[in-house]
Design an enzyme around this catalytic site. Structure first.
Site, PDB file in Angstrom:
ATOM      1  N   TYR A 101       0.889  -1.214  -0.119  1.00  0.00           N
ATOM      2  CA  TYR A 101      -0.102  -0.083  -0.166  1.00  0.00           C
ATOM      3  C   TYR A 101       0.808   1.178  -0.040  1.00  0.00           C
ATOM      4  O   TYR A 101       1.800   1.350   0.726  1.00  0.00           O
ATOM      5  CB  TYR A 101      -0.784  -0.096   1.228  1.00  0.00           C
ATOM      6  CG  TYR A 101      -1.640   1.333   1.407  1.00  0.00           C
ATOM      7  CD1 TYR A 101      -2.974   1.256   0.673  1.00  0.00           C
ATOM      8  CD2 TYR A 101      -1.104   2.264   2.263  1.00  0.00           C
ATOM      9  CE1 TYR A 101      -3.788   2.507   0.931  1.00  0.00           C
ATOM     10  CE2 TYR A 101      -2.100   3.347   2.207  1.00  0.00           C
ATOM     11  CZ  TYR A 101      -3.347   3.558   1.663  1.00  0.00           C
ATOM     12  OH  TYR A 101      -3.922   4.630   1.878  1.00  0.00           O
ATOM     13  N   GLU A 195      -3.493   7.418  -4.061  1.00  0.00           N
ATOM     14  CA  GLU A 195      -3.557   6.314  -3.467  1.00  0.00           C
ATOM     15  C   GLU A 195      -3.115   4.996  -4.309  1.00  0.00           C
ATOM     16  O   GLU A 195      -3.828   5.032  -5.394  1.00  0.00           O
ATOM     17  CB  GLU A 195      -4.775   6.004  -2.487  1.00  0.00           C
ATOM     18  CG  GLU A 195      -4.762   4.731  -1.623  1.00  0.00           C
ATOM     19  CD  GLU A 195      -5.912   4.171  -0.803  1.00  0.00           C
ATOM     20  OE1 GLU A 195      -6.013   4.731   0.224  1.00  0.00           O
ATOM     21  OE2 GLU A 195      -6.956   3.818  -1.831  1.00  0.00           O
TER      22      GLU A 195
END
Ligand code: GDP
Ligand code: MN
Length: 394
Positions: A101, A195
């Site tokens: 991530y 993101e």
């Protein structure tokens, strides 16, 4: 303003971040053509402005053109958390060996950008943050100085040591380049969020590489005037119904999850009104259905537009109008509300509170109009309480 995955990945690619080169499709036939060109296996992915598409069945791995057609057939038209799928993205499938991530966002409290990285990628990062917050690495960036190499190196070594998907030693350099590119993308696009989840470790041609398999970007709407290319990609059809109309009329409207439609003049007063609705309604699961600042003179036309926007939200069970008359006069507002009600009739309970210039006259006019569903309240507290009561019994 949120971007779709395919738009975010186009931005990423422009900043040198490795992404899968896919194609969007609006029909099952187009998806099949895309799959044929890309050669299966492919993934067919719902393009909606919400997360958790994988869990909702909006991401399907397909081993043939026929499977891709069937997947697109199933996904197009699907409802994912209130968002109807109108477009799918067909991407060449990756051979995933691990999921990281990586994100850049603004930390308002720290007043600087924040980079977050985690070896627990792929899944719901909010859940990761709840359950094991220590597994998310965080680095603040001084916007004047920019992102420094040592900060990236710190993230990379954290990821190399982490449980979950440990960053392979051979990918430390690509990770550093990618993290810098993501920060550059964040800055250049006036984003409030960039993101990548998952940032996948993939195997290709017998080697490991990093690839952004998903992308999420939010752009600061106040910066769109200088983000020409991005302003054009705004997908009004994917936004909550009233937001596009509100924007066109200069009304500030944000749809929320509650049941009480609020129409207020002034952003601060609108916030205070929402707080009071939450104060009286919270214990009963009642809250504001929206933030709405009619702004300016609260003319009849503006009030009618605001009312139409509020009523277009099916979850609204009661309306609360709170107008402070400064330059705007209370009698004029009352006339505006009555004209608006003629244009946009509703049987929903409405509570109205007027204060300021000529408010007595405005209130008297509303009372004399004798509208069955309208209550005129003497104070903001009374108005909020009445709206909550109406929503509870409605
Ligand atoms: P989200 O659920 O809305 O976040 O959608 P994602 O784009 O993150 O996809 C969800 C999951 O689908 C990912 O975490 C992957 O595990 C899987 N996925 C996405 N793209 C690919 C791919 O190219 N190949 C494979 N095998 N899985 C994929
Ligand atoms: Mn994702």
């Amino acid at each position: 303003m949120d971007l779709h995955e395919f738009q975010a990945k186009e931005c990423f690619e422009r900043h040198g971040i490795p992404v899968a080169r896919g194609q969007t499709a609006a029909t099952a036939g187009q998806a099949a053509e895309a799959a044929e060109r890309l050669r299966p296996p492919v993934v067919v992915k719902a393009q909606v402005l919400t997360g958790g598409r994988g869990k909702a069945g909006g991401v399907k791995l397909c081993r043939s053109v026929a499977e891709a057609r069937a997947a697109a057939q199933a996904i197009l038209g699907m409802d994912i958390r209130g968002h109807t799928v109108r477009t799918v993205l067909v991407d060449p499938a990756a051979d995933i060996r691990g999921e990281l991530y990586l994100a850049v966002t603004n930390d308002r409290a720290a007043r600087r950008p924040l980079i977050m990285a985690s070896a627990a990628g792929g899944m719901d990062i909010e859940a990761v943050n709840r359950e094991t917050p220590e597994s998310i690495l965080r680095t603040h960036v001084d916007p004047q100085i920019g992102l420094r190499d040592y900060q990236i190196a710190g993230l990379a070594s954290g990821l190399a040591r982490a449980r979950g998907t440990a960053l392979p030693a051979g990918l430390r350099h690509p990770f550093a380049v990618l993290a810098r590119s993501l920060y550059d993308c964040f800055r250049a696009t006036d984003a409030t969020l960039c993101e990548i989840n998952p940032l996948a470790v993939v195997a290709e041609d017998g080697r490991l590489a990093l690839r952004a398999l998903d992308g999420k970007m939010s752009i600061d709407a106040n910066a769109l005037f200088r983000q020409g290319g991005l302003a054009e990609v705004r997908d009004a059809s994917a936004e909550p119904a009233g937001e596009a109309e509100a924007r066109a009329s200069g009304i500030n409207y944000v749809k929320l999850d509650g049941q009480i439609g609020c129409m207020v003049n002034g952003a601060g007063l609108a916030m205070a009104t929402m707080d009071l609705v939450g104060h009286f309604g919270g214990a009963h699961g009642i809250g504001p259905a929206n933030f709405l600042d009619v702004s300016g003179g609260a003319s009849a036309q503006q009030v009618a537009t605001g009312l139409r926007i509020i009523l277009s939200d099916a979850s609204v069970r009661a309306v609360l109008i709170n107008i402070f008359g400064g330059i705007t006069r209370g009698d004029e507002v009352a006339r505006g509300i009555m004209a608006a009600l003629e244009e946009v009739p509703t049987a929903l309970p409405m509570t109205i509170r007027l204060a300021g210039t000529n408010h007595e006259e405005g209130m008297r006019m509303l009372e004399e109009a004798g509208l069955a569903n309208v209550t005129v309240a003497q104070s903001l507290q009374a108005a909020a309480q009445a709206a909550v009561d109406a929503a509870r019994s409605g």
